[in-house]
Write a protein that holds these residues in place. Structure first.
Motif, short mmCIF file in Angstrom:
data_model
loop_
_atom_site.label_atom_id
_atom_site.label_comp_id
_atom_site.label_asym_id
_atom_site.label_seq_id
_atom_site.Cartn_x
_atom_site.Cartn_y
_atom_site.Cartn_z
N HIS A 42 42.50 26.14 44.94
CA HIS A 42 43.41 27.18 44.48
C HIS A 42 42.36 28.18 43.32
O HIS A 42 42.30 28.25 42.21
N LEU A 43 41.60 28.69 44.08
CA LEU A 43 40.86 30.00 43.18
C LEU A 43 41.45 31.19 43.44
O LEU A 43 41.63 31.83 44.55
N SER A 44 41.34 31.79 42.18
CA SER A 44 42.07 33.41 42.08
C SER A 44 40.81 34.19 42.79
O SER A 44 39.67 33.80 42.85
N TRP A 45 40.93 35.41 43.08
CA TRP A 45 39.95 36.42 43.67
C TRP A 45 39.15 36.65 42.55
O TRP A 45 37.95 36.81 42.88
N THR A 47 38.06 34.80 39.98
CA THR A 47 37.20 33.55 39.78
C THR A 47 36.38 33.66 40.87
O THR A 47 35.08 33.23 40.72
N GLN A 48 36.92 33.99 42.15
CA GLN A 48 35.70 33.89 43.35
C GLN A 48 34.64 34.94 43.10
O GLN A 48 33.59 34.64 43.13
N THR A 59 33.67 30.24 34.08
CA THR A 59 34.84 30.34 35.16
C THR A 59 35.79 29.17 34.84
O THR A 59 35.08 27.89 34.95
#
Length: 194
Positions: A42-45, A47-48, A59
């Motif tokens: 579950h990586l947010s945009w 964080t990516q 991060t």
């Protein structure tokens, strides 16, 4: 082969030239069998995007460690880290096992490892002269982590690393310390070496 009875494990980071998520496979050294998978599902945009910048070390992460049947074994979580990392470790049912707190002044990198009540159960410390980390409690070595060299073509052109984890055979399989040690190997890579 059960991961929690193996005294020697190899942690292999997935290869990737451009990868935002940190993914690892863990193998039993004796049998060569993969025993655990570690993923960041579950990586947010945001964080990516930040993972491709100099802010990568700051991060947040949420690593899920599962066995080969897909059962959650350990979850390693850190929020945004501006200066020193504080990491929490949960078991498969979501109960807090403990965590790590990065030490302020350490040349080779170090963490205090805490139980679920915040008491220090051991320390993780690295050498500044090489890539080796030891878990110790009251002067007794509980485990050792060392980097395995993957070859010049992998080391130069990817961010993938491999680590060998040697756990003292007197640590019981059901021990929370064994899970905390496993989680700490991932933290070494995510916090200190990225």
């Amino acid at each position: 082969m059960a991961w929690d009875t193996a005294d020697q494990l190899i942690v292999k980071e997935h290869l990737g030239l451009f990868k935002a998520a940190s993914n690892y496979d863990i193998y039993d050294l004796d049998s060569g069998e993969m025993v655990l998978e570690c993923r960041e599902p579950h990586l947010s945009w945001l964080t990516q995007a930040l993972r491709f910048t100099d802010y990568r070390r700051m991060t947040p992460f949420d690593i899920h460690v599962t066995d080969m049947q897909g059962n959650l074994v350990v979850r390693v979580v850190r929020g945004i880290s501006l200066f020193l990392s504080k990491v929490k470790v949960y078991d498969g049912e979501g109960a807090l096992l403990g965590g790590f707190e990065q030490k302020l002044f350490s040349i080779g990198g170090a963490f205090n490892v805490h139980d679920e009540h915040g008491r220090t159960v051991c320390q993780l410390a690295g050498k500044w002269t090489g890539w080796e980390f030891k878990f110790t409690a009251n002067g007794v070595e509980l485990a050792r982590v060392s980097k395995k060299w993957a070859g010049i073509h992998k080391e130069m052109f990817t961010t993938a690393d491999s680590y060998a984890l040697d756990v003292a055979n007197n640590i019981p399989p059901e021990s929370a310390i064994r899970k905390l040690i496993l989680a700490a190997v991932l933290c070494i890579d995510m916090v200190l070496k990225e």
